[in-house]
Scaffold this motif. Structure first.
Motif, PDB file in Angstrom:
ATOM      1  N   PHE A 193      37.139  85.671 -71.439  1.00 20.70           N
ATOM      2  CA  PHE A 193      36.415  86.729 -70.738  1.00 20.70           C
ATOM      3  C   PHE A 193      35.968  87.877 -71.642  1.00 20.70           C
ATOM      4  O   PHE A 193      35.109  88.647 -71.248  1.00 20.70           O
ATOM      5  N   GLU A 194      36.552  87.996 -72.829  1.00 20.56           N
ATOM      6  CA  GLU A 194      36.241  89.167 -73.656  1.00 20.56           C
ATOM      7  C   GLU A 194      34.883  89.015 -74.336  1.00 20.56           C
ATOM      8  O   GLU A 194      34.420  87.919 -74.640  1.00 20.56           O
ATOM      9  N   PHE A 195      34.245  90.167 -74.562  1.00 24.58           N
ATOM     10  CA  PHE A 195      32.966  90.178 -75.260  1.00 24.58           C
ATOM     11  C   PHE A 195      33.177  89.837 -76.724  1.00 24.58           C
ATOM     12  O   PHE A 195      34.210  90.137 -77.320  1.00 24.58           O
ATOM     13  N   LYS A 196      32.158  89.222 -77.294  1.00 22.20           N
ATOM     14  CA  LYS A 196      32.228  88.863 -78.702  1.00 22.20           C
ATOM     15  C   LYS A 196      32.309  90.131 -79.552  1.00 22.20           C
ATOM     16  O   LYS A 196      31.612  91.101 -79.302  1.00 22.20           O
ATOM     17  N   SER A 197      33.181  90.092 -80.551  1.00 24.51           N
ATOM     18  CA  SER A 197      33.305  91.209 -81.478  1.00 24.51           C
ATOM     19  C   SER A 197      33.982  90.705 -82.742  1.00 24.51           C
ATOM     20  O   SER A 197      34.624  89.644 -82.740  1.00 24.51           O
ATOM     21  N   GLN A 198      33.847  91.479 -83.814  1.00 26.10           N
ATOM     22  CA  GLN A 198      34.482  91.080 -85.064  1.00 26.10           C
ATOM     23  C   GLN A 198      35.996  91.054 -84.923  1.00 26.10           C
ATOM     24  O   GLN A 198      36.671  90.167 -85.459  1.00 26.10           O
ATOM     25  N   ALA A 199      36.535  92.034 -84.175  1.00 29.94           N
ATOM     26  CA  ALA A 199      37.985  92.065 -83.977  1.00 29.94           C
ATOM     27  C   ALA A 199      38.456  90.823 -83.232  1.00 29.94           C
ATOM     28  O   ALA A 199      39.517  90.250 -83.536  1.00 29.94           O
ATOM     29  N   LEU A 200      37.658  90.378 -82.247  1.00 29.22           N
ATOM     30  CA  LEU A 200      38.035  89.181 -81.491  1.00 29.22           C
ATOM     31  C   LEU A 200      37.979  87.949 -82.391  1.00 29.22           C
ATOM     32  O   LEU A 200      38.887  87.102 -82.354  1.00 29.22           O
ATOM     33  N   TRP A 201      36.902  87.832 -83.198  1.00 32.24           N
ATOM     34  CA  TRP A 201      36.818  86.672 -84.103  1.00 32.24           C
ATOM     35  C   TRP A 201      38.005  86.644 -85.059  1.00 32.24           C
ATOM     36  O   TRP A 201      38.580  85.581 -85.341  1.00 32.24           O
ATOM     37  N   THR A 202      38.358  87.824 -85.572  1.00 33.01           N
ATOM     38  CA  THR A 202      39.475  87.904 -86.523  1.00 33.01           C
ATOM     39  C   THR A 202      40.772  87.437 -85.868  1.00 33.01           C
ATOM     40  O   THR A 202      41.551  86.680 -86.471  1.00 33.01           O
ATOM     41  N   GLU A 203      40.989  87.880 -84.637  1.00 31.70           N
ATOM     42  CA  GLU A 203      42.220  87.490 -83.943  1.00 31.70           C
ATOM     43  C   GLU A 203      42.231  85.988 -83.661  1.00 31.70           C
ATOM     44  O   GLU A 203      43.253  85.314 -83.875  1.00 31.70           O
ATOM     45  N   ILE A 204      41.103  85.455 -83.179  1.00 27.55           N
ATOM     46  CA  ILE A 204      41.063  84.018 -82.864  1.00 27.55           C
ATOM     47  C   ILE A 204      41.270  83.194 -84.131  1.00 27.55           C
ATOM     48  O   ILE A 204      41.971  82.169 -84.098  1.00 27.55           O
ATOM     49  N   LYS A 205      40.681  83.616 -85.243  1.00 28.20           N
ATOM     50  CA  LYS A 205      40.893  82.884 -86.496  1.00 28.20           C
ATOM     51  C   LYS A 205      42.369  82.903 -86.887  1.00 28.20           C
ATOM     52  O   LYS A 205      42.920  81.881 -87.321  1.00 28.20           O
ATOM     53  N   PHE A 206      43.001  84.059 -86.724  1.00 31.02           N
ATOM     54  CA  PHE A 206      44.438  84.169 -87.015  1.00 31.02           C
ATOM     55  C   PHE A 206      45.229  83.185 -86.144  1.00 31.02           C
ATOM     56  O   PHE A 206      46.138  82.491 -86.629  1.00 31.02           O
ATOM     57  N   VAL A 207      44.875  83.103 -84.877  1.00 30.27           N
ATOM     58  CA  VAL A 207      45.564  82.200 -83.949  1.00 30.27           C
ATOM     59  C   VAL A 207      45.321  80.752 -84.336  1.00 30.27           C
ATOM     60  O   VAL A 207      46.252  79.931 -84.379  1.00 30.27           O
ATOM     61  N   LEU A 208      44.065  80.419 -84.633  1.00 25.66           N
ATOM     62  CA  LEU A 208      43.741  79.029 -84.974  1.00 25.66           C
ATOM     63  C   LEU A 208      44.464  78.583 -86.243  1.00 25.66           C
ATOM     64  O   LEU A 208      44.961  77.450 -86.331  1.00 25.66           O
ATOM     65  N   ASP A 209      44.510  79.470 -87.222  1.00 24.62           N
ATOM     66  CA  ASP A 209      45.182  79.108 -88.477  1.00 24.62           C
ATOM     67  C   ASP A 209      46.650  78.758 -88.259  1.00 24.62           C
ATOM     68  O   ASP A 209      47.209  77.904 -88.953  1.00 24.62           O
ATOM     69  N   LYS A 210      47.279  79.413 -87.295  1.00 25.41           N
ATOM     70  CA  LYS A 210      48.702  79.206 -87.081  1.00 25.41           C
ATOM     71  C   LYS A 210      49.003  78.212 -85.945  1.00 25.41           C
ATOM     72  O   LYS A 210      50.079  77.609 -85.936  1.00 25.41           O
ATOM     73  N   PHE A 211      48.066  78.066 -85.005  1.00 28.43           N
ATOM     74  CA  PHE A 211      48.422  77.375 -83.763  1.00 28.43           C
ATOM     75  C   PHE A 211      47.660  76.070 -83.530  1.00 28.43           C
ATOM     76  O   PHE A 211      48.152  75.181 -82.824  1.00 28.43           O
ATOM     77  N   ALA A 212      46.445  75.935 -84.099  1.00 26.88           N
ATOM     78  CA  ALA A 212      45.618  74.769 -83.772  1.00 26.88           C
ATOM     79  C   ALA A 212      46.274  73.467 -84.210  1.00 26.88           C
ATOM     80  O   ALA A 212      46.332  72.496 -83.438  1.00 26.88           O
TER      81      ALA A 212
END
Length: 973
Positions: free
Chosen positions: A165-184
Motif C-alpha cells: 500500500f505504500e507509495f514508491k520512495s527511495q526509503a521504501l526501495w532501500t528497506e525492501i532491498k534490505f529485506v530481500l537480501d536477508k529473507f528472499a
C-alpha cells in the motif's frame, strides 16, 4: 510502576473488568489503564502477565490486546503524539529484546496479537533501529517446529504487507532491498522444503493442515515482497515458484476437505492466494511471466469449471475470475477470447453459474440483511464471485461489446420470460434485470457516488425501466418477493443519473411506499435511493427534486423513515442519511413536522449514546439535529432555548460518561447553540461546563482538539467583560494555548485561540503575559520550524501589530533580546511572508505590514529604516504574486489545509461549520488601505515619500503603487 506481584494482580484485575459488559464497571477500568500506561514498566508488566500460564487465558488475551493497542498509540513519537515520547527508553529496548521469543512461545491467540505489535514497532523502527530483527526471525526457521515457523511467517506477513500500500520512495526501495537480501533466499528454501513435506506427510491430515498453513502464509509474504516491483531474486527463481504454484492449484488433498460449506478450508485459502499471486504477475510483470501464463490459464479455467457453488469457494473463484479478467485485458492475449464460441462458453460455464442467486444469498438476505447490503451496494463484494464475474464481463464487453450483448441478451430475455411466467418460483431471474447496464458499462463499479453515468446506445434503459422495473414497484403488496423488490429499487439507484428526471421523480411515491416493507433490505434500498435522488442535479445544475416537489410527500416520507427506524430497532445509516437529506431539501417546510419528529431524534440520540456502534448512523443523526437547529433558529432565534432544554441533559450524560465517539459532536453543537444566542454573556448552563473543558484528558484525544478550540473561541467571543475576569480566567486559556502551540499537528489551533484573546480581551489583561507568550513562540520556532508554524507565527505577529500597534510589537520583541526585531524581519518576514495563504490571513498580513510601514517611527526614521522599502515590496508581492508553496526541510507532516473534514478521530459536522472569522471587517480592501496609509504618511513627511519609492522600488512595483493610489482616489504629497 514496579515489577511486583502486587502490581501484576492489580493489572490483572483491571484487565478483567475491561471485559465486563456493564459500562459502569468497564469504563473506569479502561480509564485507569489509560491513566497509568505512561508509567515506566507498564508495558513490561503487561508482557509478564501475558507470559504467565497460571493466569486465566481470557485475561492474558485481554492483556495481549491491551499491549498491542498500547504500542499502536504510543510507539510513534511524531506529531500525532505531540512529538513527545510516552514510552521510557529502557522499556523500548526491553520490549524489542524479548517480544519475539515471547511471541513464539505463546499460544496462537496471543501469538497473533504480539505479532501485530511487532509489526507496529517494525513500521517505525525497522530496519534502522531494529536491524537484527530479520536475522533473529530467519534463525528460527531451522527449529523445525511449525508453531515457531508459522509464528515467524505471520510476523513477517504483518511487517511486509504494508509494502502493498505504500507509495514508491527511495526509503521504501532501500528497506525492501534490505529485506530481500536477508529473507528472499531463506523464504524460497523454506517454501521448497515445506512443499516436499506435503509429500512426506501425505497420509497425515493433522500434519498436512499445519504444513499447508505455512504454505499459505509463505504465499502471502511472496505477494507482499513482489508487489512494488519484480525483485531480481524472484525473477531468477521464477521457475521454482511458478512450478510449485501450479502444483498447489492442481494437487488433490482429499484428507483436508471439510464438510463445512460456509468457511473456506486451508486448501481453498491457499489456492485463492496462489491465484492472487499469478494475477499480480500477469498484470505487473507480463513480459517476464508470459511463458508461464498459458499453463496457468488452463489450470485456472479447469479449476473454475470443476469448483462447486458452495460459499467456501467464493474467494477462490473470485480470484480465479480476476486472473482471467486480467489476462483478457492484455492486448497480446485478447485473441484467446474473441471467438463467439469461446465467449459463449465463458458465459455459460463460468459467468452465469457464478452470478446466480444462490440459497446462501437468500439466507443472507433474510437472516443478515446488513451484511447483504454491505456486499451489494457498498462495494464490499469486491472479493465475491458475482462481482468478479461482473468484472470479467466488463473487460470482455469493453472489447467485444456487441458479441457480449447478444449472448447476454438471450440469457436476460429467457430469464425475464421465466420470471413473468412464475415470479414466485424463479428468484434467480432477479439478478438478470440490471445486467444490460452491467455488461455495457465497464465503469459501473467506479461510480458508486453518482451511480452509472454512461450507458451504451445498444440498450434503451428507459424502456427497460418502464417494462420491468416500475411495474414491479407498482404492485400493491410491498412485501411480496422482497428480493425482486430490492433489485428493482437498486436498478433505479444505479441508473438514476442516466434515466430521465421525470422517471426518477415519478418513482418517488413508490419508493416512499416501500419504506413500509418488512424486509430490511427493501426499505433500506428505498431510503438509499430516495437520498441519492435528493442530491441529483440536472444539466443546469439545479436540483432534480427541490422543496416544491418534495413538500407534498414530506409527511408520508418522514413518517415512513422514522417508522422504519422505530420498527426495525436497527441503527440504519441509510435511513438516517435520507432523513438528513430530506431536512436539507425541505428547509422551512419541515418546521411544522418538527414538533413530532424532534422528540424522536433526541430519544434516538439518548439510546445510541449508551453504546455507540454505527459511526455513520451517529454522524447523520448529529447532522440532522444540527440542521434542525439551524432551520428553526434562522427564523426564530429565541428557539435556541428549546433546543438547549431538549439536548443539554443528553449532552451532559455523554460528557459525564465520557462517550468518546460523541464528545467531538457535542462540542460542535454546543458551539453552534452558543453562537446562536443574541445577547452578550455566556449563559450559566454553559459556564457550568467550562471547567470540564480544560481537562488534560480531553485535549489528549486528537478528535477533540478542533471542536474544543472552536467552543473556547465561542466562550471568549460571547463572554461579558466580568465573565472574562471571573469565569474564564486567562491562566486556563493560556495553558491550553501553550499545549497547542507545542504540537506540530495543532499549533494552528493555538494561533486561532491567541488571536481571539487579543481581539476580545482588554489589553491590560494580556500585557502581563505577552512577553512570556512571545518567548514561548520563538522557542518553538527554534526547536521545530515548519512551514505551517511559520505561516501561523507571521500572521500572529502582524495581527498583534494591527491591534496593539507596530511600536508595541517592536518593543515587545526587542525587550526579549536587543535588536531581535531585525532577525524577525530578515529571517522571517522578508523570506517567508509570501508563504501565507488564505484570504483572511493574507489580509491580516497586508494590514499589519501596512501598519509597520506607515505608523512605525522605528521603520521610518529609526534603527530599522533600512527595511522600509523591502517590507513595502513584501506587501506588493502579497497582492500581486501567487503563494510561495515551497516547504521547509523538516516538513514531514500533513498540512492543515489537507486535513480531511471526516477522519477516524474527528468528524466535522457539515451543518455546524466553523465559519471563517474576519477580525478586520473594517478593512474592505487591503490595497486601498495601503494606498490611504501611504497618502497619510506622505502628508506627515511632505516630499520625502516619493524619493523613498523611487529608490526602493522597481518599475513594476511603482506601477502597482500608482494603481492602488488611483483605486483609493488618493495621492502622495
Amino acid at each position: 510502576m514496579e515489577l511486583s506481584d502486587e502490581n501484576l494482580r492489580t493489572l490483572s484485575d483491571y484487565l478483567q473488568k475491561t471485559l465486563n459488559p456493564q459500562i459502569e464497571i468497564r469504563r473506569p477500568a479502561e480509564k485507569f489503564l489509560e491513566s497509568v500506561e505512561v508509567n515506566k514498566n507498564y508495558p513490561i508488566l503487561l508482557l509478564h502477565l501475558i507470559n504467565k500460564p497460571e493466569i486465566d487465558i481470557t485475561i492474558r488475551i485481554s492483556g495481549a490486546v491491551a499491549f498491542k493497542n498500547f504500542i499502536k498509540r504510543n510507539w510513534s513519537t511524531d506529531e500525532e503524539n505531540g512529538g513527545t515520547d510516552r514510552i521510557h527508553a529502557d522499556d523500548r529496548q526491553l520490549i524489542k529484546a524479548t517480544i519475539l521469543d515471547m511471541m513464539l512461545s505463546a499460544p496462537e491467540s496471543i501469538q497473533r496479537q504480539l505479532s501485530d505489535a511487532i509489526a507496529i514497532i517494525g513500521k517505525h523502527d525497522f530496519p534502522d533501529q531494529w536491524p537484527n530483527l530479520l536475522d533473529d526471525m530467519v534463525s528460527k526457521f531451522a527449529s523445525g517446529d511449525f508453531h515457531i515457523i508459522n509464528g515467524i511467517l505471520r510476523t513477517a506477513h504483518s511487517i511486509f504487507k504494508r509494502y502493498r500500500f505504500e507509495f514508491k520512495s527511495q526509503a521504501l526501495w532501500t528497506e525492501i532491498k534490505f529485506v530481500l537480501d536477508k529473507f528472499a533466499q531463506p523464504l524460497t528454501e523454506l517454501f521448497e522444503a515445506t512443499v516436499q513435506l506435503t509429500v512426506a506427510h501425505a497420509n497425515n491430515p493433522e500434519a498436512l493442515k499445519v504444513i499447508y498453513s505455512s504454505l499459505l502464509i509463505i504465499c502471502k509474504v511472496f505477494y507482499s515482497l513482489n508487489f512494488q516491483d519484480l525483485p531480481e531474486f524472484f525473477e531468477d527463481n521464477m521457475k521454482t515458484w511458478m512450478g510449485h504454484f501450479r502444483n498447489l492449484l492442481t494437487v488433490k488433498v482429499d484428507c483436508l476437505k471439510t464438510g463445512d460449506d460456509e468457511e473456506p478450508g486451508i486448501i481453498e485459502q491457499l489456492r485463492s492466494q496462489v491465484c492472487s499471486n499469478v494475477s499480480m504477475y500477469a498484470l505487473k510483470y507480463d513480459e517476464e511471466f508470459q511463458s508461464f501464463l498459458p499453463e496457468f490459464v488452463t489450470d485456472i479455467w479447469n479449476l473454475l469449471i470443476t469448483t462447486g457453488k458452495e460459499h467456501k469457494y467464493d474467494s477462490l473463484v473470485s480470484n480465479a475470475l480476476q486472473f482471467l479478467a486480467t489476462v483478457a485485458d492484455r492486448a497480446q492475449y485478447r485473441h484467446l477470447f474473441e471467438q463467439p464460441e469461446v465467449l459463449s462458453s465463458i458465459c455459460e460455464k463460468v459467468v452465469i453459474p457464478n452470478m446466480e442467486f444462490r440459497p446462501s444469498d437468500e439466507e443472507l438476505f433474510e437472516d443478515n440483511p446488513e451484511e447483504y447490503i454491505r456486499r451489494d451496494i457498498e462495494g464490499s463484494d469486491i472479493d465475491t464471485r458475482r462481482r468478479s464475474a461482473c468484472d470479467l464481463v466488463k473487460v470482455l464487453s469493453k472489447y467485444f461489446e456487441e458479441k457480449m450483448l447478444s449472448i447476454f441478451g438471450q440469457y436476460v430475455q429467457a430469464m425475464l420470460q421465466q420470471y413473468d411466467a412464475n415470479p414466485a418460483k424463479l428468484l434467480e431471474a432477479e439478478r438478470r434485470g440490471p445486467v444490460p447496464g452491467d455488461v455495457t458499462d465497464p465503469t459501473r463499479a467506479r461510480h458508486r457516488k453518482h451511480g452509472i453515468t454512461q450507458a451504451t446506445a445498444l440498450v434503451n434503459l428507459s424502456d427497460f425501466t418502464a417494462q420491468h422495473i416500475l411495474p414491479e414497484l407498482m404492485k400493491p403488496d410491498v412485501n411480496s418477493i422482497p428480493v425482486i423488490k430490492a433489485d428493482a429499487i437498486k436498478y433505479l439507484m444505479m441508473f438514476r443519473s442516466v434515466l430521465p428526471s421525470s422517471v426518477v421523480v415519478g418513482a418517488l411515491p413508490q419508493l416512499v411506499r416501500h419504506l413500509a416493507a418488512r424486509s430490511q433490505v427493501v426499505h433500506t434500498y428505498a431510503a438509499a435511493t430516495i437520498e441519492k435522488a435528493l442530491v441529483l442535479r440536472d444539466a443546469a445544475n439545479e436540483p432534480v427534486v427541490g422543496a416544491a416537489v418534495l413538500t407534498p410527500l414530506a409527511n408520508e416520507l418522514l413518517q415512513g423513515l422514522f417508522n422504519t427506524l422505530e420498527g426495525s430497532g436497527v441503527e440504519n445509516e441509510y435511513v438516517m442519511k435520507a432523513i438528513m437529506r430530506s431536512f436539507t431539501v425541505l428547509q422551512e417546510a419541515v418546521i411544522p413536522l418538527l414538533g413530532e419528529l424532534l422528540p424522536k431524534l433526541t430519544e434516538i440520540l439518548r439510546a445510541v449514546s449508551r453504546n455507540p456502534s454505527k459511526p455513520h448512523f451517529n454522524h447523520y443523526l448529529f447532522e440532522t439535529l444540527t440542521l434542525s437547529v439551524r432551520i428553526v433558529c434562522k427564523s426564530r432565534p429565541e428557539a435556541v432555548a428549546s433546543f438547549e432544554d431538549a439536548l443539554f441533559p443528553i449532552f451532559q450524560a455523554i460528557l459525564q460518561q465520557d462517550v468518546q465517539e460523541f464528545t467531538p459532536y457535542v462540542f460542535q453543537m454546543l458551539s453552534l447553540l452558543l453562537e446562536l444566542h443574541s445577547e452578550t454573556g455566556v449563559p450559566e448552563v454553559y459556564t457550568a461546563l467550562y471547567p470540564c473543558l480544560l481537562s488534560p484528558l480531553l485535549w489528549d484525544r486528537p478528535g477533540n482538539v478542533r471542536p474544543l478550540v472552536r467552543l473556547l473561541l465561542s466562550f471568549v467571543r460571547k463572554a461579558s467583560p466580568s465573565q472574562m475576569d471571573t469565569v474564564f480566567p486567562l491562566s486556563g486559556l493560556l495553558g491550553v494555548f501553550q499545549k497547542l502551540i507545542a504540537s506540530r499537528a495543532n499549533d494552528h489551533e493555538g494561533f486561532y485561540l491567541m488571536q481571539c484573546l487579543i481581539e476580545q480581551c482588554p489589553r491590560e489583561s494580556l500585557d502581563t503575559y505577552m512577553r512570556q507568550i512571545f518567548i514561548l513562540l520563538f522557542q518553538r520556532l527554534t526547536s521545530s520550524k515548519t512551514t505551517k508554524y511559520v505561516k501561523g507565527l507571521l500572521v500572529f505577529l502582524l495581527f498583534y501589530c494591527t491591534y496593539y500597534g507596530p511600536s508595541q510589537l517592536i518593543a515587545t520583541v526587542d525587550g526579549i533580546q536587543a535588536q531581535m526585531f531585525r532577525m524577525i524581519v530578515e529571517r522571517l518576514i522578508i523570506p517567508d511572508a509570501q508563504k501565507i495563504s488564505g484570504t483572511v490571513e493574507v489580509k491580516i498580513a497586508a494590514v499589519g505590514l501596512t501598519k509597520l510601514l506607515c505608523e512605525s517611527t522605528e521603520l521610518i526614521d529609526g534603527p530599522y529604516s533600512e527595511y522600509w522599502s523591502q517590507l513595502l515590496n513584501v506587501v506588493i508581492r502579497l497582492f500581486e504574486q501567487p503563494e510561495d508553496d515551497t516547504l521547509h526541510a523538516d516538513d514531514h507532516f500533513i498540512q492543515v489545509d489537507d486535513t480531511p473534514g471526516y477522519e477516524a478521530a474527528f468528524a466535522q459536522l457539515a451543518y455546524a461549520p466553523k465559519g471563517q472569522h474576519d477580525p478586520l471587517q473594517g478593512v474592505t480592501d487591503a490595497r486601498v488601505n495601503l494606498a490611504q496609509s501611504l497618502s497619510k504618511l506622505s502628508s506627515m513627511y511632505p516630499g520625502r515619500l516619493n524619493g523613498m519609492l523611487e529608490r526602493g522600488l522597481g518599475d513594476a512595483e511603482r506601477t502597482c503603487i500608482l494603481k492602488y493610489l488611483q483605486a483609493a482616489n488618493v495621492q502622495i504629497a
